[in-house]
Design a protein around this motif. Structure first.
Motif, PDB file in Angstrom:
ATOM      1  N   SER A  21       0.842  -1.188   0.000  1.00 23.17           N
ATOM      2  CA  SER A  21       0.000   0.000   0.000  1.00 23.17           C
ATOM      3  C   SER A  21       0.876   1.236   0.000  1.00 23.17           C
ATOM      4  O   SER A  21       1.981   1.228   0.546  1.00 23.17           O
ATOM      5  N   ALA A  23       0.196   5.511   0.492  1.00 19.83           N
ATOM      6  CA  ALA A  23      -0.717   6.633   0.686  1.00 19.83           C
ATOM      7  C   ALA A  23       0.032   7.945   0.504  1.00 19.83           C
ATOM      8  O   ALA A  23       1.085   8.154   1.112  1.00 19.83           O
ATOM      9  N   SER A  25       0.128  12.035   0.927  1.00 19.42           N
ATOM     10  CA  SER A  25      -0.463  13.059   1.788  1.00 19.42           C
ATOM     11  C   SER A  25       0.265  14.381   1.580  1.00 19.42           C
ATOM     12  O   SER A  25       1.398  14.413   1.090  1.00 19.42           O
ATOM     13  N   ASP A  72      -7.394   4.070  -4.837  1.00 16.86           N
ATOM     14  CA  ASP A  72      -8.540   4.687  -4.180  1.00 16.86           C
ATOM     15  C   ASP A  72      -8.308   6.193  -4.255  1.00 16.86           C
ATOM     16  O   ASP A  72      -7.532   6.752  -3.483  1.00 16.86           O
ATOM     17  N   LYS A  75      -8.744   8.392  -1.170  1.00 22.47           N
ATOM     18  CA  LYS A  75      -7.730   8.260  -0.127  1.00 22.47           C
ATOM     19  C   LYS A  75      -6.322   8.547  -0.648  1.00 22.47           C
ATOM     20  O   LYS A  75      -5.354   8.419   0.107  1.00 22.47           O
ATOM     21  N   ASN A  76      -6.198   8.892  -1.932  1.00 18.55           N
ATOM     22  CA  ASN A  76      -4.873   9.117  -2.540  1.00 18.55           C
ATOM     23  C   ASN A  76      -3.955   7.933  -2.270  1.00 18.55           C
ATOM     24  O   ASN A  76      -2.774   8.092  -1.905  1.00 18.55           O
ATOM     25  N   THR A  77      -4.502   6.744  -2.447  1.00 19.15           N
ATOM     26  CA  THR A  77      -3.786   5.523  -2.104  1.00 19.15           C
ATOM     27  C   THR A  77      -3.758   4.574  -3.290  1.00 19.15           C
ATOM     28  O   THR A  77      -4.739   4.461  -4.029  1.00 19.15           O
TER      29      THR A  77
END
Length: 123
Positions: A21, A23, A25, A72, A75-77
């Protein structure tokens, strides 16, 4: 600033599975493309898979049919599901994002990299 936080690496036996994963931010306006690259010892960094904001995907021939990239947007993932792992998949896996961020009233486009996560496939 922008940060990419990776997780999910580890040691797995041949034929096993792992899920990575990543992410993103920070002051992100828009993500154009996210993806995974890998670098094995004494080799150059190579593309594994990418996914665009409209879910268009691209895979290296060596992982087609075994790895699946998904994202996603909310979720910027981005995720990388790795199945049927082989010893030659052993490498440090890096997350990459090409994105637009807002800084000082300007929209700036850049590539960002995660710190890398080790994937080791061994019996």
């Amino acid at each position: 600033q922008v940060q990419l936080m990776e997780s999910g690496g580890g040691l797995v036996q041949p034929g096993g599975s792992l899920r990575l994963s990543c992410a993103a931010s920070g002051s992100i306006f828009k993500i154009n493309v996210m993806g995974w690259y890998r670098q094995a010892p004494r080799k150059q960094r190579e593309l594994v898979a990418t996914i665009t904001s409209v879910s268009r995907t691209n895979y290296a021939d060596s992982v087609k049919g075994r790895f699946t990239i998904s994202g996603d947007n909310a979720k910027n993932t981005v995720y990388l599901q790795m199945d049927s792992l082989k010893p030659e998949d052993t490498a440090v896996y890096y997350c990459n994002a090409n994105l637009v961020r807002l800084s000082g009233g300007r929209y700036l486009s850049n590539d960002y990299w995660g710190q890398g996560t080790q994937v080791t496939v061994s019996s």
